[in-house]
Design a protein around this motif. Structure first.
Motif, PDB file in Angstrom:
ATOM      1  N   CYS A  67       0.819  -1.201   0.000  1.00  0.00           N
ATOM      2  CA  CYS A  67       0.000   0.000   0.000  1.00  0.00           C
ATOM      3  C   CYS A  67       0.857   1.256   0.000  1.00  0.00           C
ATOM      4  O   CYS A  67       1.887   1.329   0.684  1.00  0.00           O
ATOM      5  CB  CYS A  67      -0.926   0.022   1.211  1.00  0.00           C
ATOM      6  N   GLY A  68       0.392   2.234  -0.756  1.00  0.00           N
ATOM      7  CA  GLY A  68       1.034   3.535  -0.810  1.00  0.00           C
ATOM      8  C   GLY A  68       0.284   4.543   0.028  1.00  0.00           C
ATOM      9  O   GLY A  68      -0.220   4.224   1.107  1.00  0.00           O
ATOM     10  N   ARG A  69       0.129   5.750  -0.513  1.00  0.00           N
ATOM     11  CA  ARG A  69      -0.444   6.843   0.266  1.00  0.00           C
ATOM     12  C   ARG A  69      -1.955   6.737   0.419  1.00  0.00           C
ATOM     13  O   ARG A  69      -2.529   7.320   1.331  1.00  0.00           O
ATOM     14  CB  ARG A  69      -0.086   8.177  -0.388  1.00  0.00           C
ATOM     15  N   ASP A  70      -2.611   6.043  -0.482  1.00  0.00           N
ATOM     16  CA  ASP A  70      -4.062   5.913  -0.442  1.00  0.00           C
ATOM     17  C   ASP A  70      -4.411   4.434  -0.413  1.00  0.00           C
ATOM     18  O   ASP A  70      -4.151   3.709  -1.364  1.00  0.00           O
ATOM     19  CB  ASP A  70      -4.674   6.582  -1.677  1.00  0.00           C
ATOM     20  N   GLU A  71      -4.992   3.974   0.684  1.00  0.00           N
ATOM     21  CA  GLU A  71      -5.298   2.555   0.829  1.00  0.00           C
ATOM     22  C   GLU A  71      -6.712   2.220   0.375  1.00  0.00           C
ATOM     23  O   GLU A  71      -7.141   1.074   0.498  1.00  0.00           O
ATOM     24  CB  GLU A  71      -5.088   2.115   2.281  1.00  0.00           C
ATOM     25  N   SER A  72      -7.439   3.190  -0.164  1.00  0.00           N
ATOM     26  CA  SER A  72      -8.825   2.947  -0.562  1.00  0.00           C
ATOM     27  C   SER A  72      -8.937   2.352  -1.955  1.00  0.00           C
ATOM     28  O   SER A  72     -10.002   1.877  -2.353  1.00  0.00           O
ATOM     29  CB  SER A  72      -9.621   4.250  -0.509  1.00  0.00           C
ATOM     30  N   ARG A  73      -7.851   2.379  -2.729  1.00  0.00           N
ATOM     31  CA  ARG A  73      -7.873   1.885  -4.102  1.00  0.00           C
ATOM     32  C   ARG A  73      -6.953   0.671  -4.225  1.00  0.00           C
ATOM     33  O   ARG A  73      -5.854   0.643  -3.658  1.00  0.00           O
ATOM     34  CB  ARG A  73      -7.430   2.968  -5.071  1.00  0.00           C
ATOM     35  N   VAL A  74      -7.410  -0.337  -4.990  1.00  0.00           N
ATOM     36  CA  VAL A  74      -6.661  -1.596  -5.096  1.00  0.00           C
ATOM     37  C   VAL A  74      -6.674  -2.093  -6.533  1.00  0.00           C
ATOM     38  O   VAL A  74      -7.717  -2.066  -7.209  1.00  0.00           O
ATOM     39  CB  VAL A  74      -7.268  -2.699  -4.193  1.00  0.00           C
ATOM     40  N   ILE A  75      -5.526  -2.539  -7.023  1.00  0.00           N
ATOM     41  CA  ILE A  75      -5.451  -3.327  -8.249  1.00  0.00           C
ATOM     42  C   ILE A  75      -4.774  -4.651  -7.910  1.00  0.00           C
ATOM     43  O   ILE A  75      -4.135  -4.772  -6.854  1.00  0.00           O
ATOM     44  CB  ILE A  75      -4.697  -2.610  -9.385  1.00  0.00           C
ATOM     45  N   LEU A  76      -4.908  -5.611  -8.796  1.00  0.00           N
ATOM     46  CA  LEU A  76      -4.357  -6.943  -8.537  1.00  0.00           C
ATOM     47  C   LEU A  76      -3.407  -7.338  -9.663  1.00  0.00           C
ATOM     48  O   LEU A  76      -3.737  -7.181 -10.847  1.00  0.00           O
ATOM     49  CB  LEU A  76      -5.493  -7.968  -8.408  1.00  0.00           C
ATOM     50  N   LEU A  77      -2.234  -7.840  -9.289  1.00  0.00           N
ATOM     51  CA  LEU A  77      -1.281  -8.434 -10.227  1.00  0.00           C
ATOM     52  C   LEU A  77      -1.245  -9.927  -9.965  1.00  0.00           C
ATOM     53  O   LEU A  77      -0.994 -10.351  -8.837  1.00  0.00           O
ATOM     54  CB  LEU A  77       0.119  -7.842 -10.049  1.00  0.00           C
ATOM     55  N   ARG A  78      -1.457 -10.731 -10.990  1.00  0.00           N
ATOM     56  CA  ARG A  78      -1.555 -12.180 -10.798  1.00  0.00           C
ATOM     57  C   ARG A  78      -0.438 -12.942 -11.496  1.00  0.00           C
ATOM     58  O   ARG A  78      -0.087 -12.663 -12.643  1.00  0.00           O
ATOM     59  CB  ARG A  78      -2.914 -12.634 -11.318  1.00  0.00           C
TER      60      ARG A  78
END
Length: 402
Positions: A67-78
Motif C-alpha cells: 500500500c502507498g499513500r491511499d489505501e482505498s484503491r486496489v489493483i491486482l497483479l496475478r
C-alpha cells in the motif's frame, strides 16, 4: 537502469534477485492446487520484503498487499504457480529432477511478480493506492481462480486485474509484448463419450453392434462442426484426442470411450457447439443401433481484455518498451487460462511476453522449454510501472468497473 522516460529504475542487484528467484523456482515445480514447496518459497520471499502473506483454505495460493499513500484503491497483479507433470529435458544446471517441470513459464511469472514487488516496496510512498500480489495455484488444472473468487480475492473492491504470460504462445519477436482488446484466449470445454455396442466374434459382425465403427462415424461427423458450421475467419478447434476400445483384432468390443475438447473465443458459439455435439453423438449412435452416454464439462471461459483498460495498457506499454516492441495481436489464440475467470468479474488486461526465440521448436508445454532469464527483470519492472501509472492516470479508477 532507466527505460525511456519512465520513473522506475532498477539496479543490478534487482536483476540478480529476479534471476535467482526464477532458477530456484524452476527447480521445484509442483502440480495442481497443493504446492507446499512453492508456497513456502513465496511466503519466505514476501516476508523478507516486510510483507504479510495471506493464505487460503483448500489450496496453496498466496497473496500480499503493498500500500502507498491511499489505501482505498486496489489493483491486482496475478502470477500462476503450478507446473506440469513432465520430465524436463533442457539440460540446464538448475533443471528440475522431481518428474515435474515449469514448461509453461509459471516460474518466470512468479519471479517477475516478486521482482515487481521488490521495486514497488521502494516506490510505495509515491503510489496512490494498493497493489495486491497474487500467486495462484492450480491454473493448469483444476482452476484455482474460481476458488479464490469464492474466497474474496477481488474484494476491496479491486479496480483492475493485470497479468502476463511468458513463452511463445503468440509467436512474437523475442522481447516483444503482444496485446489486443476483447477476446484474447479461448474457452476450453471437455467431453467424454461412451459408445455402448454389443460384443461378438469378429467373424460374425451381424451378431453384434460395433462401437468402434460407430465411434469412427461420430468422430468424422464432429469434424464437420467447425468446417461447416463456423465462419472460416472465426477461430475454433474441436479435437477428439483419446479413443479406447477393444483388446483383440478378432473381437468386436462392447464399448468405446472417447475424450475430446472444444476451444472457441465466442461464448454464443460455445453454447451452440455443446448442443450440437450432444445431438450428433446421440443421433449417430442411434442410427448405428448403439447406445451413447455423453458427459460435457465446461472449463475456463473466454478470456476477454477490457477495452478501456487495454487502451491504458497500450499507452503505458509503448511508453515503457517503445512502440516497436509492442505488438497488436491480430486474433485471439486458442490456448486457455483461468485468468479469464477474474476478467469476467473485473476489468483488466492479460498480455503475452515473448521470452524465447519465435522459431524455437521448444515452446510452452515442451520438455525442452527454456525462458531467456535476461528478459525477466524488464518484465518485472513493467509490472511495477503499470501499477504506479494506473493510480496516477486513473484517478477515478472505479469508472472502469463493469
Amino acid at each position: 537502469m532507466k527505460i525511456n522516460n519512465d520513473p522506475i529504475k532498477w539496479e543490478r542487484a534487482d536483476e540478480d534477485y529476479v534471476i535467482s528467484c526464477y532458477r530456484e523456482l524452476h527447480q521445484i515445480p509442483e502440480t495442481g492446487l497443493f504446492l507446499p514447496q512453492t508456497k513456502a518459497y513465496i511466503e519466505k520471499k514476501l516476508q523478507e520484503m516486510g510483507l504479510t502473506p495471506v493464505h487460503y483454505e483448500g489450496h496453496s495460493s498466496v497473496s500480499a498487499k503493498i500500500c502507498g499513500r491511499d489505501e482505498s484503491r486496489v489493483i491486482l497483479l496475478r502470477a500462476d504457480m503450478d507446473g506440469l507433470e513432465m520430465a524436463e529435458e533442457t539440460g540446464l544446471p538448475y533443471a528440475s529432477a522431481n518428474g515435474n517441470m515449469h514448461s509453461c513459464g509459471h516460474d518466470a511469472h512468479m519471479a517477475m511478480l516478486l521482482g515487481a514487488a521488490r521495486i514497488l516496496m521502494r516506490y510505495r510512498q509515491r503510489m496512490k493506492g494498493c497493489v495486491r500480489l497474487l500467486f495462484q495455484a492450480g491454473e493448469e488444472e483444476p482452476g484455482g481462480a474460481v476458488l479464490l473468487l469464492g474466497q474474496g480475492i477481488l474484494e476491496g473492491p479491486v479496480e483492475a486485474v493485470f497479468g502476463q504470460h511468458a513463452g511463445n504462445l503468440a509467436g512474437l519477436p523475442k522481447g516483444n509484448i503482444g496485446v489486443k482488446s476483447g477476446p484474447v484466449m479461448a474457452a476450453k470445454d471437455s467431453f467424454s463419450i461412451t459408445i455402448h455396442g454389443k460384443g461378438c466374434h469378429g467373424a460374425m459382425p451381424e451378431q453384434g453392434i460395433d462401437p468402434v465403427v460407430t465411434a469412427a462415424q461420430i468422430i468424422l461427423a464432429l469434424q464437420t462442426l467447425i468446417s461447416r458450421e463456423r465462419r472460416g475467419t472465426e477461430p475454433a478447434v474441436l479435437t477428439v484426442g483419446s479413443v479406447h476400445g477393444g483388446a483383440a483384432d478378432n473381437i468386436i468390443s462392447d464399448s468405446v470411450v472417447m475424450r475430446g475438447a472444444l476451444r472457441t473465443t465466442d461464448s454464443k458459439f460455445r453454447a451452440y457447439m455443446e448442443e450440437r455435439i450432444v445431438t450428433i453423438c446421440t443421433k449417430t449412435a442411434e442410427a448405428m443401433r448403439a447406445g451413447c452416454d455423453i458427459h460435457y464439462s465446461r472449463g475456463y471461459p473466454v478470456l476477454e481484455n477490457d477495452p478501456a483498460c487495454t487502451t491504458f495498457f497500450r499507452e503505458q506499454a509503448q511508453r515503457f518498451w517503445g512502440k516497436e516492441q509492442v505488438s497488436e495481436l491480430e486474433s485471439a489464440i486458442l490456448a486457455s487460462d483461468d485468468m479469464a475467470c477474474y476478467l469476467e468479474q473485473c476489468p483488466g488486461v492479460y498480455w503475452f511476453y515473448q521470452t524465447i526465440e519465435p522459431e524455437s521448436p521448444y515452446g510452452n508445454h515442451h520438455p525442452g522449454f527454456v525462458t531467456d532469464e535476461t528478459l525477466l527483470m524488464k518484465g518485472a519492472a513493467f509490472l511495477a510501472h503499470l501499477s504506479m501509472e494506473w493510480f496516477l492516470k486513473k484517478e477515478d479508477g472505479n469508472c472502469l468497473q463493469k
